[in-house]
Design a protein around this motif. Structure first.
Motif, PDB file in Angstrom:
ATOM      1  N   GLN A 209       0.831  -1.202   0.000  1.00 50.08           N
ATOM      2  CA  GLN A 209       0.000   0.000   0.000  1.00 50.08           C
ATOM      3  C   GLN A 209       0.869   1.256   0.000  1.00 50.08           C
ATOM      4  O   GLN A 209       0.581   2.223  -0.711  1.00 50.08           O
ATOM      5  N   LEU A 210       1.940   1.228   0.786  1.00 53.40           N
ATOM      6  CA  LEU A 210       2.825   2.400   0.851  1.00 53.40           C
ATOM      7  C   LEU A 210       3.526   2.636  -0.480  1.00 53.40           C
ATOM      8  O   LEU A 210       3.673   3.785  -0.917  1.00 53.40           O
ATOM      9  N   ARG A 211       3.989   1.553  -1.126  1.00 52.47           N
ATOM     10  CA  ARG A 211       4.646   1.711  -2.426  1.00 52.47           C
ATOM     11  C   ARG A 211       3.668   2.264  -3.460  1.00 52.47           C
ATOM     12  O   ARG A 211       4.024   3.131  -4.271  1.00 52.47           O
ATOM     13  N   ALA A 212       2.452   1.756  -3.445  1.00 48.12           N
ATOM     14  CA  ALA A 212       1.447   2.259  -4.382  1.00 48.12           C
ATOM     15  C   ALA A 212       1.166   3.738  -4.114  1.00 48.12           C
ATOM     16  O   ALA A 212       1.091   4.554  -5.042  1.00 48.12           O
ATOM     17  N   PHE A 213       1.009   4.087  -2.850  1.00 45.83           N
ATOM     18  CA  PHE A 213       0.725   5.475  -2.476  1.00 45.83           C
ATOM     19  C   PHE A 213       1.846   6.413  -2.918  1.00 45.83           C
ATOM     20  O   PHE A 213       1.593   7.456  -3.537  1.00 45.83           O
ATOM     21  N   VAL A 214       3.102   6.060  -2.621  1.00 45.52           N
ATOM     22  CA  VAL A 214       4.235   6.919  -2.975  1.00 45.52           C
ATOM     23  C   VAL A 214       4.355   7.049  -4.492  1.00 45.52           C
ATOM     24  O   VAL A 214       4.590   8.145  -5.019  1.00 45.52           O
ATOM     25  N   THR A 215       4.162   5.960  -5.216  1.00 41.41           N
ATOM     26  CA  THR A 215       4.301   5.997  -6.670  1.00 41.41           C
ATOM     27  C   THR A 215       3.216   6.855  -7.305  1.00 41.41           C
ATOM     28  O   THR A 215       3.489   7.645  -8.226  1.00 41.41           O
ATOM     29  N   VAL A 216       1.999   6.738  -6.820  1.00 42.51           N
ATOM     30  CA  VAL A 216       0.915   7.582  -7.350  1.00 42.51           C
ATOM     31  C   VAL A 216       1.172   9.042  -7.000  1.00 42.51           C
ATOM     32  O   VAL A 216       0.961   9.949  -7.827  1.00 42.51           O
ATOM     33  N   ALA A 217       1.651   9.295  -5.788  1.00 39.47           N
ATOM     34  CA  ALA A 217       1.943  10.678  -5.379  1.00 39.47           C
ATOM     35  C   ALA A 217       3.014  11.284  -6.275  1.00 39.47           C
ATOM     36  O   ALA A 217       2.949  12.466  -6.612  1.00 39.47           O
ATOM     37  N   GLU A 218       4.003  10.500  -6.648  1.00 38.80           N
ATOM     38  CA  GLU A 218       5.111  11.018  -7.452  1.00 38.80           C
ATOM     39  C   GLU A 218       4.743  11.171  -8.920  1.00 38.80           C
ATOM     40  O   GLU A 218       5.272  12.043  -9.607  1.00 38.80           O
ATOM     41  N   THR A 219       3.859  10.314  -9.421  1.00 37.24           N
ATOM     42  CA  THR A 219       3.470  10.396 -10.832  1.00 37.24           C
ATOM     43  C   THR A 219       2.208  11.220 -11.046  1.00 37.24           C
ATOM     44  O   THR A 219       1.991  11.760 -12.139  1.00 37.24           O
ATOM     45  N   GLY A 220       1.357  11.306 -10.018  1.00 34.90           N
ATOM     46  CA  GLY A 220       0.105  12.030 -10.143  1.00 34.90           C
ATOM     47  C   GLY A 220      -0.935  11.320 -10.982  1.00 34.90           C
ATOM     48  O   GLY A 220      -1.944  11.920 -11.369  1.00 34.90           O
ATOM     49  N   ASN A 221      -0.706  10.029 -11.227  1.00 36.96           N
ATOM     50  CA  ASN A 221      -1.592   9.306 -12.138  1.00 36.96           C
ATOM     51  C   ASN A 221      -1.568   7.823 -11.801  1.00 36.96           C
ATOM     52  O   ASN A 221      -0.493   7.224 -11.709  1.00 36.96           O
ATOM     53  N   VAL A 222      -2.737   7.221 -11.612  1.00 36.39           N
ATOM     54  CA  VAL A 222      -2.815   5.808 -11.241  1.00 36.39           C
ATOM     55  C   VAL A 222      -2.327   4.914 -12.370  1.00 36.39           C
ATOM     56  O   VAL A 222      -1.649   3.903 -12.145  1.00 36.39           O
ATOM     57  N   THR A 223      -2.642   5.276 -13.606  1.00 38.87           N
ATOM     58  CA  THR A 223      -2.236   4.448 -14.743  1.00 38.87           C
ATOM     59  C   THR A 223      -0.717   4.380 -14.857  1.00 38.87           C
ATOM     60  O   THR A 223      -0.134   3.296 -15.031  1.00 38.87           O
ATOM     61  N   ARG A 224      -0.040   5.540 -14.767  1.00 41.18           N
ATOM     62  CA  ARG A 224       1.424   5.545 -14.834  1.00 41.18           C
ATOM     63  C   ARG A 224       2.035   4.811 -13.654  1.00 41.18           C
ATOM     64  O   ARG A 224       3.033   4.099 -13.790  1.00 41.18           O
ATOM     65  N   ALA A 225       1.434   4.989 -12.476  1.00 41.26           N
ATOM     66  CA  ALA A 225       1.940   4.286 -11.294  1.00 41.26           C
ATOM     67  C   ALA A 225       1.813   2.779 -11.466  1.00 41.26           C
ATOM     68  O   ALA A 225       2.724   2.024 -11.110  1.00 41.26           O
ATOM     69  N   ALA A 226       0.680   2.320 -12.023  1.00 37.98           N
ATOM     70  CA  ALA A 226       0.482   0.886 -12.221  1.00 37.98           C
ATOM     71  C   ALA A 226       1.539   0.322 -13.164  1.00 37.98           C
ATOM     72  O   ALA A 226       2.071  -0.776 -12.957  1.00 37.98           O
ATOM     73  N   SER A 227       1.866   1.082 -14.203  1.00 41.13           N
ATOM     74  CA  SER A 227       2.901   0.634 -15.145  1.00 41.13           C
ATOM     75  C   SER A 227       4.258   0.510 -14.454  1.00 41.13           C
ATOM     76  O   SER A 227       4.982  -0.462 -14.665  1.00 41.13           O
ATOM     77  N   LEU A 228       4.607   1.481 -13.627  1.00 40.58           N
ATOM     78  CA  LEU A 228       5.889   1.439 -12.926  1.00 40.58           C
ATOM     79  C   LEU A 228       5.949   0.295 -11.915  1.00 40.58           C
ATOM     80  O   LEU A 228       7.014  -0.289 -11.680  1.00 40.58           O
ATOM     81  N   LEU A 229       4.798  -0.026 -11.318  1.00 37.54           N
ATOM     82  CA  LEU A 229       4.746  -1.080 -10.298  1.00 37.54           C
ATOM     83  C   LEU A 229       4.488  -2.464 -10.885  1.00 37.54           C
ATOM     84  O   LEU A 229       4.452  -3.446 -10.139  1.00 37.54           O
ATOM     85  N   ASN A 230       4.298  -2.525 -12.225  1.00 37.02           N
ATOM     86  CA  ASN A 230       3.980  -3.788 -12.902  1.00 37.02           C
ATOM     87  C   ASN A 230       2.697  -4.413 -12.340  1.00 37.02           C
ATOM     88  O   ASN A 230       2.620  -5.617 -12.083  1.00 37.02           O
ATOM     89  N   LEU A 231       1.699  -3.550 -12.125  1.00 35.15           N
ATOM     90  CA  LEU A 231       0.408  -3.991 -11.635  1.00 35.15           C
ATOM     91  C   LEU A 231      -0.683  -3.480 -12.572  1.00 35.15           C
ATOM     92  O   LEU A 231      -0.443  -2.584 -13.381  1.00 35.15           O
ATOM     93  N   VAL A 232      -1.872  -4.055 -12.448  1.00 31.96           N
ATOM     94  CA  VAL A 232      -3.001  -3.517 -13.204  1.00 31.96           C
ATOM     95  C   VAL A 232      -3.576  -2.344 -12.420  1.00 31.96           C
ATOM     96  O   VAL A 232      -3.439  -2.255 -11.192  1.00 31.96           O
ATOM     97  N   GLN A 233      -4.229  -1.450 -13.130  1.00 30.83           N
ATOM     98  CA  GLN A 233      -4.731  -0.226 -12.502  1.00 30.83           C
ATOM     99  C   GLN A 233      -5.692  -0.501 -11.340  1.00 30.83           C
ATOM    100  O   GLN A 233      -5.581   0.138 -10.291  1.00 30.83           O
ATOM    101  N   PRO A 234      -6.654  -1.442 -11.476  1.00 28.03           N
ATOM    102  CA  PRO A 234      -7.561  -1.689 -10.343  1.00 28.03           C
ATOM    103  C   PRO A 234      -6.832  -2.129  -9.077  1.00 28.03           C
ATOM    104  O   PRO A 234      -7.261  -1.792  -7.967  1.00 28.03           O
ATOM    105  N   ALA A 235      -5.709  -2.846  -9.235  1.00 28.83           N
ATOM    106  CA  ALA A 235      -4.965  -3.286  -8.054  1.00 28.83           C
ATOM    107  C   ALA A 235      -4.360  -2.087  -7.319  1.00 28.83           C
ATOM    108  O   ALA A 235      -4.366  -2.031  -6.084  1.00 28.83           O
ATOM    109  N   VAL A 236      -3.841  -1.133  -8.076  1.00 27.32           N
ATOM    110  CA  VAL A 236      -3.273   0.061  -7.446  1.00 27.32           C
ATOM    111  C   VAL A 236      -4.377   0.866  -6.757  1.00 27.32           C
ATOM    112  O   VAL A 236      -4.205   1.340  -5.625  1.00 27.32           O
TER     113      VAL A 236
END
Length: 309
Positions: free
Chosen positions: A5-32
């Motif tokens: 959860q913390l990694r997802a939160f930090v990545t979304v905060a840094e990218t400002g976008n769930v889709t870009r964060a999901a790509s960086l985390l190698n996850l699907v958007q609904p999971a993030v």
């Protein structure tokens, strides 16, 4: 709350976008999105404002981001510390460098760490001593060079060298390292200085009080490069460590002279938090940093300095 959860939160905060964060985390958007929702439920408040322009942190989210980054950094440090002894030293190490020393040390330190410890990722933070000390005590950086810092319950400190502060002006002023200037003479000029409460500004004002003079401050800036540029353009004089203007003096862009009556000195120290044990990667990088400082001193690249370390 968990690390996912913390990694997802930090990545979304840094990218400002769930889709870009999901790509960086190698996850699907609904999971993030689910990780964010679970974290917000756990914290009992919304961490993001969701709108057409992306994900914007709420005030609570900005506070949470500081702690989340710190937690993830500490976990990375712990992994690096307890890794098997036959594995190469690896991890993330954050080092703070004084703005006046960054040109001299940043590239040298990065190259030395890459050569000695290729599996360590180095993060360099450049700032003034007061800011670096705050970041050290907050746990945002692992070690830093500071100015005239004494040992405190929060910090371990080792003095490395003492250096002189010089008057700096345009070449037309005719300043020379062979002719020290009294502070009372220097104080006749308009000044370009760091803004208070910068440590160097405090030292200069103390010297002015001792000399019984009032400074004519034309401009203030928290950028060393801007400070030197304003002086080079003839907007006033300044006072800086000799190491900070060595290259400009050699190129004839600026001239400089040591101060006398009273002379100004500053002590550069290596500081680390006393609240946590240094990991193996941190110890390695700190050793490399001390070697870099000593090397520059031995090579005469740190003028008007006396080794203390």
């Amino acid at each position: 709350m968990d690390l996912k959860q913390l990694r997802a939160f930090v990545t979304v905060a840094e990218t400002g976008n769930v889709t870009r964060a999901a790509s960086l985390l190698n996850l699907v958007q609904p999971a993030v999105s689910r990780q964010l929702r679970l974290l917000e439920e756990d914290m009992g408040t919304e961490l993001f404002e969701r709108g057409r322009h992306g994900m914007q942190l709420t005030p609570s989210g900005r506070t949470m981001l500081e702690y989340a980054r710190r937690i993830l950094n500490e976990v990375a440090r712990a992994k690096a510390e307890i890794q098997p002894t036959d594995e190469p030293v690896a991890g993330i190490v954050s080092v703070g460098l004084l703005a006046s020393t960054s040109d001299l040390l940043a590239t040298l330190l990065a190259g030395e760490v890459a050569r000695r410890y290729p599996h360590i990722r180095l993060r360099l933070t450049i700032g003034y001593a007061g800011h670096l000390q705050d970041w050290l005590e907050a746990g945002d950086i692992d070690a830093a060079l500071l100015y005239k810092q004494k040992e405190t319950p929060a910090l371990h400190v080792k003095a490395l060298l003492e250096e002189g502060l010089w008057a700096v002006a345009t070449p037309s002023a005719g300043l020379s390292h062979k002719r020290p200037l009294a502070f009372s003479r220097v104080a006749r000029e308009p000044f370009v200085l760091p803004a208070a409460p910068h440590g160097l500004r405090a030292a200069i004002e103390h010297a002015a009080a001792e000399a019984g003079v009032t400074l004519n401050v034309f401009a203030e800036t928290n950028s060393v490069n801007v400070q030197k540029e304003l002086v080079a353009q003839g907007h006033g004089w300044t006072i800086l460590p000799a190491v900070c203007v060595k290259d400009e003096v050699e190129r004839g862009v600026l001239c400089a002279a040591p101060l006398a009556s009273p002379g100004l000195q500053r002590t550069v120290v290596l500081a680390a938090p006393s609240s946590r044990q240094a990991t193996a990667p941190v110890r390695c990088v700190v050793g490399a940093l001390m070697d870099c400082v000593k090397t520059t001193f031995d090579q005469g690249r740190w003028p008007d300095a006396r080794w203390l370390g």
